[in-house]
Design a protein around this motif. Sequence first.
Motif, mmCIF file in Angstrom:
data_model
loop_
_atom_site.group_PDB
_atom_site.id
_atom_site.type_symbol
_atom_site.label_atom_id
_atom_site.label_comp_id
_atom_site.label_asym_id
_atom_site.label_seq_id
_atom_site.Cartn_x
_atom_site.Cartn_y
_atom_site.Cartn_z
ATOM 1 N N PRO A 131 57.062 50.045 146.143
ATOM 2 C CA PRO A 131 55.544 49.809 145.872
ATOM 3 C C PRO A 131 55.302 49.013 144.784
ATOM 4 O O PRO A 131 54.271 48.118 145.110
ATOM 5 C CB PRO A 131 55.224 51.393 145.550
ATOM 6 C CG PRO A 131 56.219 52.271 146.224
ATOM 7 C CD PRO A 131 57.411 51.445 145.926
ATOM 8 N N ASP A 132 55.736 48.784 143.528
ATOM 9 C CA ASP A 132 55.260 47.967 142.548
ATOM 10 C C ASP A 132 55.677 46.542 142.770
ATOM 11 O O ASP A 132 54.767 45.778 142.578
ATOM 12 C CB ASP A 132 56.044 48.468 141.173
ATOM 13 C CG ASP A 132 57.266 48.474 141.156
ATOM 14 O OD1 ASP A 132 58.114 48.855 142.104
ATOM 15 O OD2 ASP A 132 57.654 48.000 140.201
ATOM 16 N N THR A 284 61.775 52.713 136.994
ATOM 17 C CA THR A 284 60.249 52.667 137.744
ATOM 18 C C THR A 284 60.398 53.975 138.641
ATOM 19 O O THR A 284 61.013 54.811 138.297
ATOM 20 C CB THR A 284 60.427 51.371 138.595
ATOM 21 O OG1 THR A 284 59.085 51.250 139.514
ATOM 22 C CG2 THR A 284 61.368 51.285 139.684
ATOM 23 N N LEU A 285 59.229 53.952 139.655
ATOM 24 C CA LEU A 285 59.114 54.979 140.445
ATOM 25 C C LEU A 285 59.408 54.510 141.880
ATOM 26 O O LEU A 285 59.016 53.807 142.127
ATOM 27 C CB LEU A 285 57.557 55.409 140.289
ATOM 28 C CG LEU A 285 57.131 55.865 138.875
ATOM 29 C CD1 LEU A 285 55.764 56.443 138.875
ATOM 30 C CD2 LEU A 285 57.945 57.163 138.207
ATOM 31 N N ALA A 288 58.383 58.374 146.456
ATOM 32 C CA ALA A 288 58.045 60.011 145.986
ATOM 33 C C ALA A 288 57.644 59.929 144.599
ATOM 34 O O ALA A 288 57.391 61.150 144.212
ATOM 35 C CB ALA A 288 59.144 60.608 146.504
ATOM 36 N N HIS A 289 57.513 58.777 143.909
ATOM 37 C CA HIS A 289 57.099 59.236 142.486
ATOM 38 C C HIS A 289 57.972 59.591 141.608
ATOM 39 O O HIS A 289 57.616 60.423 140.733
ATOM 40 C CB HIS A 289 55.628 59.563 142.520
ATOM 41 C CG HIS A 289 54.482 58.727 142.964
ATOM 42 N ND1 HIS A 289 53.933 57.685 142.446
ATOM 43 C CD2 HIS A 289 54.129 58.692 144.196
ATOM 44 C CE1 HIS A 289 53.057 57.359 143.308
ATOM 45 N NE2 HIS A 289 53.115 57.707 144.474
ATOM 46 N N GLN A 290 59.436 59.364 141.855
ATOM 47 C CA GLN A 290 60.266 59.980 141.033
ATOM 48 C C GLN A 290 60.883 58.887 140.182
ATOM 49 O O GLN A 290 60.901 57.767 140.553
ATOM 50 C CB GLN A 290 61.212 60.602 141.955
ATOM 51 C CG GLN A 290 61.070 61.670 142.557
ATOM 52 C CD GLN A 290 60.480 63.038 141.927
ATOM 53 O OE1 GLN A 290 61.077 63.437 140.824
ATOM 54 N NE2 GLN A 290 59.653 63.538 142.481
ATOM 55 N N LEU A 306 65.495 49.875 129.863
ATOM 56 C CA LEU A 306 64.052 49.536 129.362
ATOM 57 C C LEU A 306 63.300 50.643 130.123
ATOM 58 O O LEU A 306 63.210 50.986 131.381
ATOM 59 C CB LEU A 306 63.709 48.337 129.822
ATOM 60 C CG LEU A 306 64.476 46.939 129.342
ATOM 61 C CD1 LEU A 306 63.873 45.817 129.508
ATOM 62 C CD2 LEU A 306 64.516 47.294 127.843
ATOM 63 N N GLU A 307 62.278 51.173 129.394
ATOM 64 C CA GLU A 307 61.363 52.272 129.702
ATOM 65 C C GLU A 307 60.229 51.894 130.631
ATOM 66 O O GLU A 307 59.992 50.600 130.569
ATOM 67 C CB GLU A 307 60.831 53.118 128.588
ATOM 68 C CG GLU A 307 61.720 53.810 127.693
ATOM 69 C CD GLU A 307 61.048 54.561 126.526
ATOM 70 O OE1 GLU A 307 59.969 54.866 126.561
ATOM 71 O OE2 GLU A 307 61.670 54.489 125.382
ATOM 72 N N LEU A 308 59.852 52.544 131.281
ATOM 73 C CA LEU A 308 58.633 52.355 132.471
ATOM 74 C C LEU A 308 57.469 51.552 131.392
ATOM 75 O O LEU A 308 57.215 52.121 130.394
ATOM 76 C CB LEU A 308 58.255 53.345 133.099
ATOM 77 C CG LEU A 308 56.843 53.114 134.035
ATOM 78 C CD1 LEU A 308 57.405 52.055 135.238
ATOM 79 C CD2 LEU A 308 56.255 54.479 134.402
ATOM 80 N N GLY A 309 57.172 50.378 131.762
ATOM 81 C CA GLY A 309 55.966 49.704 131.297
ATOM 82 C C GLY A 309 56.547 48.483 130.071
ATOM 83 O O GLY A 309 55.804 48.059 129.579
#
Length: 564
Positions: A131-132, A284-285, A288-290, A306-309
Motif C-alpha cells: 500500500p505505501d 513496513t506494514l 493487514a497492517h502487520q 531500519l525502523e518504520l519512518g
Amino acid sequence: MAPTAPPTQPPPARSFLAYAKIVGGLTLVSRFVGLAREMVSGHYLGTGLVATAFSVAFTIPNLFRKLFGEGALSAAFIPLYAQANKHDTKENANAFAAASVNLLAVILLAITIVGELVIFGILRFNDDLLPDRVMTLHFVAIMLPYVLLICGGAFLAGILQVHRRFGAPAAAPIILNLCHIGVLFIGAKVLHLKAADDTLETIRLQAILAYWLSGFVLVAGVLQVAVLLPGLKAAGFTFDLRAKIRTPLVRKMLLLSVPVAMGAGVLQLSVLLDRGISYFLMQTLDEAHQLVTHVTILGQSIRLPLELGAPRRLELAQFLYQFPLGVFAIALATAIFPGLSADALDKDRDAFRGTLRQGVEATIWEGLPASLGLILVAEPTARLLFQHGQISEHDALLIAQSTRWYAGAIWAFSLLQIVNRAYYAIHDTVTPLVMSVVNILLNLVIEIPLLWTPLGESAMAVGTLVSFAIQAAIMLWLLDRRLGGLGLRSLAVPVMKMLLATLLMGLACYAIKLSPIYPTDETRLTWATQLLLLMSVGAAVYFGACFVLGVDVMKQFLPKRWRR
C-alpha cells in the motif's frame, strides 16, 4: 538598417560578499518558514507511512531541479550568458537566454510525459505493490509536472543572478513553504485530523491531506515562477518562443552541460540511492497492517535494519544540517559564481584566484563553527522542533543522532559549493564528474555495511560525512595544481585562528552543559533554554575569539561603519 544596440553594461561592481548577505538574509527567512513547514508537517503527518510516501515522492521533482534547474544547463549557461552580456549586444544575449529557456522547457516536458507513462504502467500492470508503494507512486504522478515549474524557475533565477538580481530567486522558496503550511493547517482542521492519534482512521485522513498537499505543490510552482517575472522584465529579458535553439552558443552550452549533467546526475543518483536504500530497507506494514521486519532474497531471510519512518527522519535530519548550508554556503556560492565566470572568461587569473581565495576563507569561517555548533545543539533542537504530535521522543532522538553526523559535513559541503563553481567557471566539467563518481562509490561502501550496526539509519549520515570530506579536500588540491597555485598558504594563519576560535566555542559550550545553570528537565521550555544558552554562548565566544585573534574575513560581513 536599424542601429545595433550596444553591449549591456554591467551593474556597478560590488563585492560578492555583499550579494551573499542579500541571498543569505532572504534564505534565512525562507529556511525559518521551511522549518515551520517541517514542524507542522511532523505534527500532523509524523514519520509513518503517509509522511514517508510523500517525502520520497517529493524527492523526484527536487532531484530534477538540482539536475537541470540548478545543475547541468544552469552551470553551463551562466558563464556563457555572463560573457554574452559583457561582450555582445543586448538582443543577442536575450536571444541566447530565450533559446536556452525554450530548450529546457522541451526537455522537461518530455521527461514529465515519459514519467507519467511509466508510473501508469507500473500501477496498471503490477498488482503486488504494498500500500505505501502505491501511495508513493500516486504522489509522484500528481507532483511530476512540478518538475517543469521548479526547474524552469531555477533556470530563470540564473538569468537574474547574472544581472546581479538575487532577491527574488532567494525569496521564491518561501512561497512553497507558506503553501504547505496553509494546506496542512486548513486541511487538518477540515478533516478533523487529531495530531496524537495513531488509528487506521487517522492514517486514512493523513493520506487525504497528503493528496491535497501534492496538488498544491503545483500551485506553489506557478507562484514561484510568477514572482520572478518582474525582475526578468527589469533585467531586459523577454520570452521568445521563436528563438532559435540551433545556434553555436546553445550548442556550446549543451556540450559543456553534458559532463556537468553526468556529474550532477551522479550526485543526484547518490541522493536517490540513499533515499531508496532507506525506503526499501525500512520495516513496513503489509495489507493487514502487520509489521514486516524481514524479506526473503534467493531463499535467504534478511532482516530489514531500519525502523518504520527512517526516510522521513533522515529527511528531517538533513533539513537541520542544510539549514546553515542554505543560509551561508549556498548564498556565498550563488553570489560568487557570476564574478568567477567573468574573471575566468576575461582570463584575469589573478582576480579569479583572489575571488576564489576570499570565497574559500569566508566558507571556512562559517562552516567550521556551523559544523561543531550543530553537533552540540542537535538533541535539544530536534526535540524542541519535532517532538510533538505524531513524532515521539524515540523519533526525535533518532533525528538528533543522524543530525550530529550530518553536521560534521557542513564545512566540507560548503567548501564544495565554492570549488565546484570554480571548476565550472573555467569550463572544467570533467573533474567534478569524476569526483562525483568517486563520492557515490565511497558513500555506498561506507554506509551499507554500517546499516546493520547500532548506528542504524544514522549510517547514511556517516557515509555522507566521510565521502564529502574526502571529495572537498581532493578537489581543492587538484584546483590548486590546475591553476598553478591559489595562494592557499596565505590562508594557513587565518584558518588556524578559525580552528582555535571554534575549539574555544566548543569548550565554552561544554562547560555550560556541565554548569548548574544548564537545565535538564524533559520539557519544551527546557529544550528551548538549552538551545538558547548553547547558541548564545557559542556565538559570543566564536565571534569574540575571531575579533581578538584578528580574523579579517569577519569584517566583510559587518556593516561598513563597524569595519575599523
